[in-house]
Motif scaffolding. Structure first.
Motif, short mmCIF file in Angstrom:
data_model
loop_
_atom_site.label_atom_id
_atom_site.label_comp_id
_atom_site.label_asym_id
_atom_site.label_seq_id
_atom_site.Cartn_x
_atom_site.Cartn_y
_atom_site.Cartn_z
N ARG A 35 9.85 45.52 -23.00
CA ARG A 35 9.52 45.16 -24.38
C ARG A 35 9.40 43.65 -24.45
N THR A 36 8.23 43.16 -24.68
CA THR A 36 8.05 41.71 -24.68
C THR A 36 8.13 41.18 -26.10
N THR A 37 8.81 40.05 -26.21
CA THR A 37 8.83 39.33 -27.47
C THR A 37 8.44 37.90 -27.16
N VAL A 38 7.48 37.39 -27.85
CA VAL A 38 7.09 36.00 -27.63
C VAL A 38 7.77 35.15 -28.69
N TRP A 39 8.54 34.18 -28.20
CA TRP A 39 9.22 33.31 -29.14
C TRP A 39 8.37 32.10 -29.49
N TYR A 40 8.71 31.45 -30.58
CA TYR A 40 8.18 30.15 -31.02
C TYR A 40 6.72 30.17 -31.42
#
Lengths: 375, 340
Positions: free
Chosen positions: A167-172
């Motif tokens: 599960r990818t989450t891209v921050w910022y």
């Protein structure tokens, strides 16, 4: 305040404001560069023109193409009837990718071993690799969908679950907008280029026009001359920083998450590096052109070896080592962190210290070379 | 030696192999106009730059207005007004802005600079041009502006490096009148006298008169001999050295009874004949006349001998007589002498 210093600053400002053409350039160029780089220097791959050779012409093949159509990575630009046409379209640059669905696609899909050919124009590796991963993602998602549906139909009511799910989450920068990456770079480049070029030419101009001779014979101390000549450009550079930040924030929607005061303070430290480079160049150059060229010679490696465009991680070790000599490198880390992440000073202290050392070092070296004499 | 405003001994300055200044000593008294003359490349500009500390000498000592230039250069500079050969003010600033800048960086306060600047602009005749950009002034006005900004702090020593080169004769005349006024009386009384109808400036005139009571000293370099003859003392430079230094009168008397003026036609024949006379050292053309420099004590012999030679060549002689030498004659003679 020291009145000699004030006189030099006032004189310098009068000259800056009288030179309308340069002033306008100084104010407009940052905005131009921001728009240019904000829009053009993007790695975001959208609407790749796709050619489709659907030999199956079945409900199944149409379902697959719908999946491609649904994602905005690709645009189905051509529906062709032969492989030769695909070749022509890709060679002509009209299509950047192609999908070939074999005639037995529907049949083999039922057997559970369908294949689809995906052809990609790799002449631009950056967009090709993005397109490749997009194509894989779309296909995998589609395949998973088909499996679930099939199990559902057989009444097994089993949820298909891959053994590992990432599960990818891209921050910022969740939408991975390139402009957010570019704008801090533009700020850095502009501070550096404008500070260095303006300083160098303004000092060399005194030499070129002979006014240095009259300055030399005044009781102005060398440090007063340096500070007096640099101060207006600190103010101008500061204004440029605000300008680019404002346009970046309100036009490109770039977040400013960090402390604005800290951003400005560290930008001024970096600005001093640019001023130092300019002052140093002015001690080498005899004409304004020479000064410009000298600054440019330092500007190009700064831009390419600082991680402005190209990730430092991807560079050969030698270039990565050289990148440590580029003050812009540290500033980019600092400004990107502060704008996008709201990090604390402690988190970026190594870069802050390195950048400050460069600022002090370059300025000292330039000041030592700067003599108030003709020889 | 404290009564000397400039006391420079044995100055040397080389640029690579070029010995631009090669053992120059210079002593200038208060109130003196000292002229440095010599051809281009003789070392005049380098000498000036050494005196003002813009160049560092390889050797030698310079004391200006009581300050050692190598150690107290800023103090020395505060007493010196320097006008460089090239116009070196800011063309994009106005006349008044230029003066203000140089007045302030040389220590005039907020309240001082304006009356002083207006006064000095009036003095040099630029009062009506104070808001004009310096770049839009004529050559002569630029030089006057240069002089004004050099004078605004009332220096005790004025260094003028070829201030009148490329300036028209009328402006040259004006310029010299200004210089002579400066020296002949304390700078302030000149201004005061000129502005007697403006009593508002008199207070400040009094306040600064003490420093200027000795009058200003001027070192001026020039390629023009008529200007050299206006100086109290002249140093003739050649190849980085001062090869002759004296008052214009004394310099001229070195060639007393040795210069003849010859008029006639055709002038080329006259020149040819004169050139071949054994007692004639040099023939120089001065318009329609020739100046002959003759060997010591041979003037009478030449005057008696030459007319016959001229008529023998079919030329016409109008006049041949002994004349008082001009400085130019002296310098031509000095230029030809080999001092190495």
């Amino acid at each position: 305040m020291n009145s000699r210093l004030m006189s030099i600053i006032r004189k310098e400002f009068i000259q800056i404001f009288r030179d309308t053409r340069t002033l306008i350039m100084v104010l407009i160029i940052p905005i131009m560069q921001l728009f240019l780089l904000g829009y053009s220097a993007t790695n975001d791959v959208r609407n790749v023109p796709l050619a489709v050779l659907d030999q199956s012409r079945s409900t199944e093949s149409r379902a697959l193409l719908d999946a491609y159509r649904a994602a905005d990575y690709f645009r189905i630009a051509y529906s062709v009837d032969s492989q030769a046409e695909i070749q022509d379209l890709i060679e002509a640059g009209k299509a950047r990718a192609a999908v070939i669905i074999p005639p037995d696609y529907a049949q083999r899909l039922n057997d559970g071993n369908a294949t689809v050919a995906f052809i990609l124009d790799g002449s631009d590796p950056t967009s090709a690799s993005t397109a490749l991963s997009a194509a894989k993602l779309i296909s995998q998602a589609h395949a998973t969908g088909i499996l679930s549906e099939r199990f559902a139909r057989t009444g097994m009511n089993l949820r298909v679950q891959p053994p590992v799910e990432v599960r990818t989450t891209v921050w910022y920068n969740p939408d991975l907008i390139s402009a957010y990456f570019m704008i801090p770079g533009v700020i850095g480049m502009i501070l550096y280029a404008i500070a260095a070029i303006l300083t160098a030419t303004s000092v060399v101009r005194e030499r070129e026009r002979g006014t240095i001779e009259q300055l030399i014979v005044t009781p102005i101390r060398p440090w007063e001359l340096i500070v007096g000549k640099l101060m207006p450009y600190v103010i101008l550079g500061f204004f440029n920083t605000l300008e680019v930040l404002a346009v970046g924030h309100w036009w490109f929607g770039m977040p400013i998450r960090g402390d604005l005061g800290l951003i400005i303070l560290l930008s001024i430290v970096f600005l001093i590096t640019g001023l130092g480079i300019g002052l140093f160049a002015s001690t080498i150059a005899n004409t304004q052109q020479e000064a410009m060229l000298t600054v440019w010679m330092t500007l190009l490696p700064s831009i390419f070896l600082s991680g402005f465009f190209f990730p430092l991680e991807a560079m050969p070790a030698v270039l990565r080592w050289i990148s440590y000599l580029m003050p812009l490198r540290y500033y980019l880390v600092i400004i990107r962190s502060l704008l996008l992440k709201d990090v604390s000073l402690a988190m970026i202290q190594t870069d802050v210290i390195a950048m400050t050392l460069f600022a002090v070092g370059i300025m000292t070296a330039a000041a030592l070379r700067f003599h108030k004499r003709l020889d | 030696m404290t009564d000397l405003l400039v006391n420079a001994t044995n100055l040397h300055k080389s640029f690579g192999d070029n010995h631009a200044v090669d053992g120059v000593s210079l002593h200038v008294k208060p109130g003196e106009i000292y002229g440095l003359v010599g051809s281009d490349g003789a070392g005049k500009t380098t000498t000036m730059r050494l005196l003002v500390g813009a160049l560092r000498p390889d050797e030698g000592e310079i004391n200006v207005c009581g300050f050692d230039v190598s150690k107290q250069v800023e103090q020395a500079r505060s007493q010196v007004g320097y006008l460089s050969q090239r116009f070196s003010l800011y063309e994009d600033l106005t006349v008044l802005e230029n003066i203000r800048f140089f007045a302030e960086v040389r220590g005039l306060s907020q309240t001082e600079w304006l009356p002083r600047s207006l006064e000095i602009l009036e003095f040099v005749g630029l009062g009506n041009f104070k808001d004009r950009r310096a770049g839009q002034l004529s050559g002569g006005m630029k030089q006057k502006l240069g002089l004004a900004s050099a004078l605004v702090t009332r220096p005790r020593l004025l260094l003028l490096d070829e201030p009148t080169t490329g300036v028209d004769p009328v402006t040259r005349q004006d310029f010299w009148q200004l210089v002579i006024k400066l020296v002949s009386a304390p700078a302030l009384s000149v201004v005061e006298a000129q502005r007697a109808d403006h009593p508002s400036t008199s207070d400040f005139a009094k306040s600064a008169s003490s420093s200027a009571q000795d009058g200003v000293s001027v070192i001026i370099s020039t390629p023009y001999m008529d200007e050299a003859s206006r100086c109290h003392r002249v140093g003739f430079m050649k190849l980085g050295r001062i090869i002759a230094e004296d008052t214009p009168y004394n310099l001229r008397s070195r060639l007393a009874e040795r210069v003849l003026e010859l008029r006639g036609s055709p002038i080329n024949t006259l020149r040819h004949v004169a050139h071949h006379d054994e007692d004639v050292e040099d023939v120089a053309a001065f318009g329609d006349k020739l100046h002959l420099r003759v060997k010591e004590g041979r003037a009478q012999a030449v005057i008696e001998r030459l007319p016959a030679g001229i008529t023998a060549q079919g030329a016409e002689l109008i006049e041949l007589r002994s004349i008082p030498p001009a400085l130019e004659d002296v310098f031509i003679a000095l230029s030809e002498t080999n001092h190495d």
